[in-house]
Motif scaffolding. Structure first.
Motif, mmCIF file in Angstrom:
data_model
loop_
_atom_site.group_PDB
_atom_site.id
_atom_site.type_symbol
_atom_site.label_atom_id
_atom_site.label_comp_id
_atom_site.label_asym_id
_atom_site.label_seq_id
_atom_site.Cartn_x
_atom_site.Cartn_y
_atom_site.Cartn_z
ATOM 1 N N PRO A 136 6.312 17.864 42.639
ATOM 2 C CA PRO A 136 4.422 18.234 42.324
ATOM 3 C C PRO A 136 4.949 19.556 42.102
ATOM 4 C CG PRO A 136 4.334 16.858 44.005
ATOM 5 C CD PRO A 136 5.512 16.342 43.841
ATOM 6 N N LEU A 137 4.057 20.350 41.447
ATOM 7 C CA LEU A 137 3.717 21.738 41.806
ATOM 8 C C LEU A 137 2.432 21.840 42.507
ATOM 9 C CD1 LEU A 137 5.226 23.754 38.699
ATOM 10 C CD2 LEU A 137 6.553 23.667 40.632
ATOM 11 N N PRO A 138 2.081 23.174 42.978
ATOM 12 C CA PRO A 138 1.076 23.252 43.828
ATOM 13 C C PRO A 138 -0.315 22.958 42.690
ATOM 14 C CG PRO A 138 2.802 24.971 44.291
ATOM 15 C CD PRO A 138 2.818 24.124 43.457
ATOM 16 N N ILE A 139 -0.909 23.624 41.056
ATOM 17 C CA ILE A 139 -1.281 23.291 40.265
ATOM 18 C C ILE A 139 -1.730 22.138 39.970
ATOM 19 C CG2 ILE A 139 0.020 22.978 38.080
ATOM 20 C CD1 ILE A 139 -2.358 24.535 37.339
ATOM 21 N N HIS A 140 -0.523 21.264 40.404
ATOM 22 C CA HIS A 140 -0.640 19.697 40.525
ATOM 23 C C HIS A 140 -1.197 19.176 40.896
ATOM 24 C CE1 HIS A 140 0.431 15.794 40.668
ATOM 25 N NE2 HIS A 140 0.715 15.737 39.136
ATOM 26 N N GLU A 141 -1.344 19.694 42.645
ATOM 27 C CA GLU A 141 -1.850 18.881 43.548
ATOM 28 C C GLU A 141 -3.280 19.371 43.582
ATOM 29 O OE1 GLU A 141 0.128 17.132 45.494
ATOM 30 O OE2 GLU A 141 0.522 16.887 44.174
ATOM 31 N N ARG A 142 -3.655 20.375 43.083
ATOM 32 C CA ARG A 142 -5.295 21.595 43.281
ATOM 33 C C ARG A 142 -5.917 20.575 42.509
ATOM 34 N NH1 ARG A 142 -7.540 22.106 46.246
ATOM 35 N NH2 ARG A 142 -8.684 23.516 44.448
ATOM 36 N N TYR A 143 -5.135 19.894 41.102
ATOM 37 C CA TYR A 143 -5.952 19.467 40.545
ATOM 38 C C TYR A 143 -6.063 17.886 40.565
ATOM 39 C CZ TYR A 143 -6.003 22.851 36.245
ATOM 40 O OH TYR A 143 -6.795 23.485 35.575
#
Length: 225
Positions: free
Chosen positions: A52-59
């Motif tokens: 997973p990418l950072p934006i995925h983990e933030r959401y």
């Protein structure tokens, strides 16, 4: 049946697909990679590995915080199991949701430290963040595992899917949170500003108290009458 990918993916997660993988090999992958941020999906011999990418983990973090806040404010018991692996040797499949929760079935979990997804009740709600990949091909596995409700967020829209007659159908209401206007939840994630998570969570809880709590029946008042 093939499904189209989201029109806009905010970056692309690294994805590897292996074929002719036995159930035993899948279990080995789970053990070897259990401490690494790699998401595994297994379906009848096909194994997908995704980072997973950072934006995925933030959401993912924001939706987890939001669901936990809803349950806390509405005084609903729950267990939050994050991206717990949900395997089924009998069904030859397994996956890891972005987040999953026992809500209606919370009282049936028993010892959460020893919880076994293979034999325990399935989570009531799973969340899929589709900003860097498309989770719709995974819905067949969710169906087999009999997860009653799946939320999909594509960066703009939140889709609530309810399992009906072995098929997921869109719904305007959540089974777990029937009083919550789910169409408003995506806005809280989209409108996340430059503040901290604490400020964001405080604003969300205030919204819940002002908008949703007044709709909750007051059992004490009903008993008194």
């Amino acid at each position: 049946m093939a499904t189209a990918a989201p029109a806009k993916l905010q970056g692309t997660a690294q994805r590897f697909v292996l074929h002719d993988i036995s159930w035993e090999d899948y279990q080995t992958f789970l053990k070897v990679l259990e401490d690494r941020p790699i998401r595994l999906t297994y379906d009848h011999g096909t194994l997908e590995l995704m980072t997973p990418l950072p934006i995925h983990e933030r959401y993912k973090s924001l939706f987890t915080r939001m669901i936990e806040s809803l349950a806390d404010e509405l005084e609903i018991d729950y267990y939050s199991f994050g991206s717990m692996t949900l395997p089924s040797k009998l069904l030859e499949c397994g996956l890891e949701p972005d987040a999953c929760f026992h809500i209606a079935s919370a009282g049936k979990v028993g010892d959460w430290k020893q919880y076994d997804a293979e034999v325990g009740p399935p989570p009531d709600l799973a969340v899929e963040i589709d900003v860097t990949s498309d989770s719709r091909p995974r819905l067949g596995i969710y169906t087999a595992l009999k997860i009653p409700e799946v939320w999909r967020f594509d960066g703009e829209k939140l889709s609530v899917l309810i399992l009906r007659n072995d098929k997921y159908v869109p719904s305007k209401k959540s089974l777990s949170f029937p009083l919550v206007p789910t169409d408003a939840l995506a806005g809280f994630v989209q409108n996340y500003g430059d503040g901290t998570d604490r400020a964001w969570a405080k604003a969300f809880r205030s919204w819940v108290r002002e908008t949703i709590l007044p709709r909750v029946p007051n059992d004490r008042e009903e008993d008194a009458t």
